[in-house]
Design a protein around this motif. Structure first.
Motif, PDB file in Angstrom:
ATOM      1  N   THR A 100      -6.540  -2.949  -0.901  1.00 48.21           N
ATOM      2  CA  THR A 100      -7.510  -3.998  -1.215  1.00 48.21           C
ATOM      3  C   THR A 100      -6.981  -5.002  -2.230  1.00 48.21           C
ATOM      4  O   THR A 100      -7.385  -6.161  -2.217  1.00 48.21           O
ATOM      5  CB  THR A 100      -8.811  -3.384  -1.755  1.00 48.21           C
ATOM      6  N   LEU A 142      -6.461   3.145  -0.432  1.00 47.66           N
ATOM      7  CA  LEU A 142      -7.525   2.147  -0.330  1.00 47.66           C
ATOM      8  C   LEU A 142      -7.409   1.115  -1.442  1.00 47.66           C
ATOM      9  O   LEU A 142      -7.504  -0.098  -1.206  1.00 47.66           O
ATOM     10  CB  LEU A 142      -8.884   2.842  -0.390  1.00 47.66           C
ATOM     11  N   CYS A 149       0.832  -1.203   0.000  1.00 50.60           N
ATOM     12  CA  CYS A 149       0.000   0.000   0.000  1.00 50.60           C
ATOM     13  C   CYS A 149       0.868   1.256   0.000  1.00 50.60           C
ATOM     14  O   CYS A 149       0.640   2.188  -0.786  1.00 50.60           O
ATOM     15  CB  CYS A 149      -0.912  -0.029   1.217  1.00 50.60           C
ATOM     16  N   TRP A 192      -4.895  -7.622  -0.372  1.00 53.95           N
ATOM     17  CA  TRP A 192      -5.752  -8.232   0.646  1.00 53.95           C
ATOM     18  C   TRP A 192      -6.679  -9.277   0.035  1.00 53.95           C
ATOM     19  O   TRP A 192      -6.941 -10.314   0.640  1.00 53.95           O
ATOM     20  CB  TRP A 192      -6.568  -7.146   1.343  1.00 53.95           C
ATOM     21  N   MET A 193      -7.170  -9.026  -1.175  1.00 53.02           N
ATOM     22  CA  MET A 193      -8.144  -9.922  -1.791  1.00 53.02           C
ATOM     23  C   MET A 193      -7.547 -10.827  -2.867  1.00 53.02           C
ATOM     24  O   MET A 193      -8.230 -11.710  -3.380  1.00 53.02           O
ATOM     25  CB  MET A 193      -9.293  -9.103  -2.395  1.00 53.02           C
ATOM     26  N   ILE A 241     -12.411  -4.599   4.627  1.00 59.61           N
ATOM     27  CA  ILE A 241     -12.652  -3.892   3.379  1.00 59.61           C
ATOM     28  C   ILE A 241     -13.946  -3.092   3.460  1.00 59.61           C
ATOM     29  O   ILE A 241     -13.998  -1.908   3.078  1.00 59.61           O
ATOM     30  CB  ILE A 241     -12.706  -4.887   2.206  1.00 59.61           C
ATOM     31  N   PHE A 297     -14.233   1.068   3.318  1.00 59.91           N
ATOM     32  CA  PHE A 297     -15.042   1.757   2.322  1.00 59.91           C
ATOM     33  C   PHE A 297     -16.101   2.644   2.973  1.00 59.91           C
ATOM     34  O   PHE A 297     -16.361   3.756   2.513  1.00 59.91           O
ATOM     35  CB  PHE A 297     -15.709   0.744   1.391  1.00 59.91           C
TER      36      PHE A 297
END
Length: 306
Positions: free
Chosen positions: A229, A225, A99, A232-233, A284, A288
């Motif tokens: 993500t 952000l 990030c 993370w995903m 997440i 958001f």
């Protein structure tokens, strides 16, 4: 009078047509929302099932409880103590480091493309736009062998932590090519500020850090952000680069996949798998919701000018 009557009739017809179109739109969106939310609701309900075990034929559980979450956090999978916590920690480390690196690279490239004039600027922008049209997984095999050649992929045993380093490189190395939205945001910032700073003797780096970044909170949060993500995903790159060795170094997506389809998979672990999916989704969704205002500002401001 006749002309006025025709205009009124035409206006009513247009109003009825607009109302019909709006109703049809809302009906379609409602149907799509139900289709989208049913699998999510099913996973959440499965994670709360009181009867721990494989997939159930009942949509709504006969009893509710948090036993699946307790087992998920306390069980040992693939001979790794508190495996799920270890996988979560690995994913957090990779996501946070990527990030920070990716956000800095994206914003730096966006500033250069927006405020600096140099040769081959236009061709570079065109090339990155064309490359961006291709899906990222097309480079997966090449990235795997490059990382393996320098010892950052396919490692097991004591050096298995290098797999996470390779994964960070895979996520962040090409992040700079996704500069388009940030560039659109920087285009809105008046160039007179940069010119005045240069007259005062500021370097481009000082201008970027002391002038551009303080004015770019929405796009910074948006990019943070998006950069968080992704790792993370992600499952595909993590699975290929980390491989099946060293389960203690898996990310959460690889670990949850292995519960259902790995070497020691067990259908009875489905409810724990569902609990893991819920745990992964909570950060997440929370991010958001908390940063939605900045997310919208970053996207809309970045779309003003290309």
């Amino acid at each position: 009078m006749k002309t006025t009557g025709i205009k009124i009739k035409k206006y009513r017809s247009q109003k009825a047509s607009a109302r019909t179109s709006l109703i049809v739109t809302y009906v379609i969106l409602g149907i799509l929302s139900v289709i989208w939310i049913i699998p999510v609701l099913w996973i959440v309900l499965s994670s709360l099932r009181g009867d721990v075990g494989p997939v159930s034929s009942n949509f709504f559980p006969r009893s509710f409880g948090f036993e699946n979450f307790k087992l998920l956090f306390t069980s040992d999978y693939y001979n790794v103590d508190f495996a799920f916590l270890r996988w979560i920690l690995n994913t957090i480390i990779v996501a946070i480091i990527d990030c920070l690196i990716s956000t800095f690279l994206v914003l730096s490239v966006a500033y250069c493309m927006s405020k600096l004039k140099f040769k081959l600027r236009k061709p570079f922008m065109n090339i990155t736009m064309i490359i961006g049209l291709f899906p990222g997984f097309m480079s997966m095999i090449a990235i795997y062998f490059l990382l393996k050649a320098i010892g950052l992929s396919g490692n097991v045993g004591s050096s298995s932590w290098l797999n996470l380093v390779g994964l960070i490189f895979a996520y962040s190395a090409g992040a700079g090519m996704g500069y388009q939205i940030a560039k659109g945001f920087f285009d809105v910032i008046p160039s007179s500020l940069i010119e005045s700073a240069k007259l005062d003797g500021c370097s481009n780096f000082k201008i970027f850090v002391r002038i551009i970044l303080p004015l770019s909170k929405p796009i910074i949060i948006y990019q943070l952000l998006m950069s968080f993500t992704g790792p993370w995903m992600d499952f595909i790159f993590a699975k290929v680069i980390i491989g099946t060795g060293a389960p203690e170094m898996w990310t959460v997506s690889v670990g949850l996949y292995s519960l259902m389809f790995g070497a020691q998979s067990d259908a009875a672990l489905f409810t724990q798998f569902a609990a893991g999916c819920v745990i992964v989704g909570i950060p997440i969704v929370s991010l958001f919701i908390a940063l939605q205002r900045f997310y919208v500002e970053g996207v809309t401001a970045g779309a003003v000018k290309g």
